[in-house]
Design a protein around this motif. Structure first.
Motif, PDB file in Angstrom:
ATOM      1  N   VAL A 142       0.843  -1.204   0.000  1.00 51.21           N
ATOM      2  CA  VAL A 142       0.000   0.000   0.000  1.00 51.21           C
ATOM      3  C   VAL A 142       0.874   1.247   0.000  1.00 51.21           C
ATOM      4  O   VAL A 142       0.572   2.249  -0.667  1.00 51.21           O
ATOM      5  N   ASP A 143       1.968   1.203   0.756  1.00 50.57           N
ATOM      6  CA  ASP A 143       2.885   2.337   0.810  1.00 50.57           C
ATOM      7  C   ASP A 143       3.474   2.627  -0.569  1.00 50.57           C
ATOM      8  O   ASP A 143       3.590   3.794  -0.976  1.00 50.57           O
ATOM      9  N   GLU A 144       3.845   1.570  -1.291  1.00 48.28           N
ATOM     10  CA  GLU A 144       4.343   1.767  -2.653  1.00 48.28           C
ATOM     11  C   GLU A 144       3.258   2.382  -3.536  1.00 48.28           C
ATOM     12  O   GLU A 144       3.536   3.220  -4.401  1.00 48.28           O
ATOM     13  N   ALA A 145       2.018   1.964  -3.311  1.00 49.74           N
ATOM     14  CA  ALA A 145       0.915   2.477  -4.123  1.00 49.74           C
ATOM     15  C   ALA A 145       0.666   3.957  -3.883  1.00 49.74           C
ATOM     16  O   ALA A 145       0.134   4.652  -4.763  1.00 49.74           O
ATOM     17  N   VAL A 146       1.031   4.452  -2.705  1.00 47.37           N
ATOM     18  CA  VAL A 146       0.826   5.871  -2.390  1.00 47.37           C
ATOM     19  C   VAL A 146       1.502   6.754  -3.427  1.00 47.37           C
ATOM     20  O   VAL A 146       0.935   7.747  -3.903  1.00 47.37           O
ATOM     21  N   ALA A 147       2.760   6.394  -3.772  1.00 46.84           N
ATOM     22  CA  ALA A 147       3.460   7.169  -4.796  1.00 46.84           C
ATOM     23  C   ALA A 147       2.881   6.910  -6.176  1.00 46.84           C
ATOM     24  O   ALA A 147       2.818   7.810  -7.020  1.00 46.84           O
ATOM     25  N   HIS A 159       7.101  -3.903  -9.739  1.00 40.36           N
ATOM     26  CA  HIS A 159       7.604  -5.214  -9.323  1.00 40.36           C
ATOM     27  C   HIS A 159       7.770  -5.277  -7.808  1.00 40.36           C
ATOM     28  O   HIS A 159       7.426  -6.291  -7.170  1.00 40.36           O
ATOM     29  N   ARG A 160       8.271  -4.197  -7.224  1.00 43.90           N
ATOM     30  CA  ARG A 160       8.470  -4.154  -5.772  1.00 43.90           C
ATOM     31  C   ARG A 160       7.135  -4.237  -5.043  1.00 43.90           C
ATOM     32  O   ARG A 160       6.984  -4.985  -4.072  1.00 43.90           O
ATOM     33  N   ALA A 161       6.139  -3.485  -5.521  1.00 46.97           N
ATOM     34  CA  ALA A 161       4.826  -3.501  -4.880  1.00 46.97           C
ATOM     35  C   ALA A 161       4.161  -4.869  -5.011  1.00 46.97           C
ATOM     36  O   ALA A 161       3.557  -5.375  -4.046  1.00 46.97           O
ATOM     37  N   GLU A 162       4.265  -5.483  -6.189  1.00 44.94           N
ATOM     38  CA  GLU A 162       3.652  -6.797  -6.387  1.00 44.94           C
ATOM     39  C   GLU A 162       4.351  -7.867  -5.551  1.00 44.94           C
ATOM     40  O   GLU A 162       3.704  -8.819  -5.080  1.00 44.94           O
ATOM     41  N   ARG A 164       5.699  -7.318  -2.596  1.00 43.92           N
ATOM     42  CA  ARG A 164       5.164  -7.125  -1.235  1.00 43.92           C
ATOM     43  C   ARG A 164       3.783  -7.765  -1.122  1.00 43.92           C
ATOM     44  O   ARG A 164       3.467  -8.428  -0.127  1.00 43.92           O
ATOM     45  N   LEU A 165       2.958  -7.577  -2.140  1.00 43.78           N
ATOM     46  CA  LEU A 165       1.603  -8.124  -2.111  1.00 43.78           C
ATOM     47  C   LEU A 165       1.639  -9.653  -2.114  1.00 43.78           C
ATOM     48  O   LEU A 165       0.841 -10.307  -1.415  1.00 43.78           O
ATOM     49  N   ALA A 166       2.556 -10.232  -2.849  1.00 46.27           N
ATOM     50  CA  ALA A 166       2.680 -11.691  -2.857  1.00 46.27           C
ATOM     51  C   ALA A 166       3.083 -12.205  -1.481  1.00 46.27           C
ATOM     52  O   ALA A 166       2.600 -13.255  -1.031  1.00 46.27           O
ATOM     53  N   ASP A 167       3.949 -11.472  -0.786  1.00 42.21           N
ATOM     54  CA  ASP A 167       4.350 -11.875   0.561  1.00 42.21           C
ATOM     55  C   ASP A 167       3.193 -11.780   1.548  1.00 42.21           C
ATOM     56  O   ASP A 167       3.168 -12.500   2.549  1.00 42.21           O
ATOM     57  N   ALA A 168       2.241 -10.889   1.263  1.00 38.93           N
ATOM     58  CA  ALA A 168       1.106 -10.703   2.173  1.00 38.93           C
ATOM     59  C   ALA A 168       0.119 -11.858   2.109  1.00 38.93           C
ATOM     60  O   ALA A 168      -0.597 -12.132   3.080  1.00 38.93           O
ATOM     61  N   GLY A 169       0.061 -12.555   0.980  1.00 39.23           N
ATOM     62  CA  GLY A 169      -0.872 -13.675   0.866  1.00 39.23           C
ATOM     63  C   GLY A 169      -2.309 -13.198   0.768  1.00 39.23           C
ATOM     64  O   GLY A 169      -2.613 -12.241   0.044  1.00 39.23           O
ATOM     65  N   ASP A 170      -3.187 -13.845   1.523  1.00 43.42           N
ATOM     66  CA  ASP A 170      -4.623 -13.550   1.444  1.00 43.42           C
ATOM     67  C   ASP A 170      -5.138 -12.820   2.677  1.00 43.42           C
ATOM     68  O   ASP A 170      -6.285 -13.021   3.095  1.00 43.42           O
ATOM     69  N   VAL A 171      -4.319 -11.968   3.294  1.00 40.92           N
ATOM     70  CA  VAL A 171      -4.780 -11.229   4.461  1.00 40.92           C
ATOM     71  C   VAL A 171      -5.870 -10.248   4.037  1.00 40.92           C
ATOM     72  O   VAL A 171      -5.950  -9.865   2.854  1.00 40.92           O
ATOM     73  N   PRO A 172      -6.743  -9.847   4.962  1.00 35.32           N
ATOM     74  CA  PRO A 172      -7.795  -8.886   4.611  1.00 35.32           C
ATOM     75  C   PRO A 172      -7.211  -7.620   3.985  1.00 35.32           C
ATOM     76  O   PRO A 172      -6.262  -7.044   4.505  1.00 35.32           O
ATOM     77  N   GLY A 173      -7.766  -7.203   2.886  1.00 30.24           N
ATOM     78  CA  GLY A 173      -7.301  -6.016   2.179  1.00 30.24           C
ATOM     79  C   GLY A 173      -6.401  -6.324   1.003  1.00 30.24           C
ATOM     80  O   GLY A 173      -6.138  -5.442   0.175  1.00 30.24           O
ATOM     81  N   ALA A 174      -5.933  -7.581   0.885  1.00 24.48           N
ATOM     82  CA  ALA A 174      -5.015  -7.921  -0.198  1.00 24.48           C
ATOM     83  C   ALA A 174      -5.700  -7.827  -1.552  1.00 24.48           C
ATOM     84  O   ALA A 174      -5.113  -7.328  -2.519  1.00 24.48           O
TER      85      ALA A 174
END
Length: 336
Positions: A142-147, A159-162, A164-174
């Motif tokens: 989300v922080d990467e998305a801010v910019a 690539h960096r943001a994606e 991070r999202l892959a590391d997050a898995g299926d947590v709420p908000g993903a």
């Protein structure tokens, strides 16, 4: 900390490393330039504009930058400017711990080194002791998305943001974050990141070096040799009438011996398990960096700087070799 809304920045270790490296480099360069120019003073008519004031100004600039803009774009610059400012500030610590404002107070180098090492240990405690929570990875995306929502994504930022999202898995908000990232347009304009360019170049050089199989072994030999030479030199100076306390000499001897022993254990282990052996080499370098060098700076002031540079180079080579060995092990396990 997560309950208090304090997720760790996935790039935090890199920014903190930038801050600490900039601090140490600024101190060494400041001392070298002042010695080369005869320690000039800015001012006149009873005024002396000490460089601690410039350090405070640069730290204030870093705070203004980091507190004024959201997103990750300015953090590399803020870390660099803040590190330079803190280096100019802490370089004058001798003036503020002595009654006669002695810039050349003998323990100054050890105090500065202990400060940088202490901050490094704090950073390691914050970022290196516990695995990152998936929610922290989501917060990083989300922080990467801010910019990105205002300036678009470069391929690297996407690539960096994606990742991070892959590391997050299926947590709420993903799922919602994934949709947000997909909606961000491509844009190849971004702030220059000189720290990132230098870091990438260093990594490439180190990886190129470790392709020559003798280089990691040479690095370990240099570590052991440097420890022996620097500690022996310090003891000889002390024996010849140097006023350094005996406990400092004893500390340098014990720490230097411990570093050599750890390197020896690594030499034995590396024959059976390369990764385990290089982990012991890394421990040997860290003991030299975190303990031995502190005592050497107390014994020989700024003459110990070259030993510090050697330790950092050896740590980089050993770390690069460890990364290569781990990657090979993962590829071998995956194919098995």
């Amino acid at each position: 900390m997560l309950r208090l809304g304090l997720p760790r920045d996935p790039r935090g270790p890199r920014h903190l490393a930038t801050f600490l490296v900039a601090t140490a480099a600024t101190v060494l360069l400041t001392r070298a330039l002042l010695a080369a120019t005869g320690y000039p003073q800015l001012g006149g008519s009873g005024l002396h504009i000490a460089h601690v004031l410039w350090g405070g100004l640069l730290m204030a600039v870093a705070f203004v930058l980091l507190l004024s803009f959201v997103g990750p774009s300015l953090r590399p610059l803020g870390a660099l400017v803040g590190g330079i400012g803190f280096g100019l500030f802490v370089d004058e610590v001798g003036k503020f711990v002595t009654s006669d404002n002695d810039y050349f107070y003998e323990p100054t180098a050890a105090i500065i080194y202990a400060t940088v090492v202490g901050l490094g240990l704090v950073a390691d405690t914050l970022h290196g002791r516990r695995p990152r929570d998936p929610r922290e990875a989501l917060a990083g995306a989300v922080d990467e998305a801010v910019a990105g929502v205002v300036g678009g994504f470069t391929p690297t930022a996407r690539h960096r943001a994606e990742a991070r999202l892959a590391d997050a898995g299926d947590v709420p908000g993903a799922r919602e974050t994934r949709a947000l990232l997909r909606s961000i347009e491509e844009d190849h304009a971004e702030l220059p990141d000189p720290v990132g360019l230098v870091a990438s170049a260093v990594v490439r050089v180190l990886h190129t070096m470790v392709r020559a199989r003798f280089v990691p072994w040479l690095a370990v030999a240099v570590l052991v040799g440097t420890s022996g030479v620097t500690v022996t030199g310090a003891v000889v100076r002390w024996w010849g009438g140097d006023r350094s306390p005996g406990w400092v000499v004893a500390g340098a001897l014990v720490a230097g011996a411990a570093s050599v022993v750890l390197a020896g254990v690594g030499l034995v282990r590396v024959r059976h398990d390369a990764v385990d052996g290089y982990l012991w080499f890394r421990r040997a370098v860290l003991v030299s960096l975190l303990v031995t060098q502190f005592f050497l700076f107390r014994l020989s002031q700024w003459d110990a700087s070259w030993g510090l540079l050697v330790d950092l180079l050896v740590l980089g080579v050993v770390g690069a070799e460890l990364e290569v060995l781990r990657r090979r092990r993962e590829e071998r396990d995956a194919s098995a």
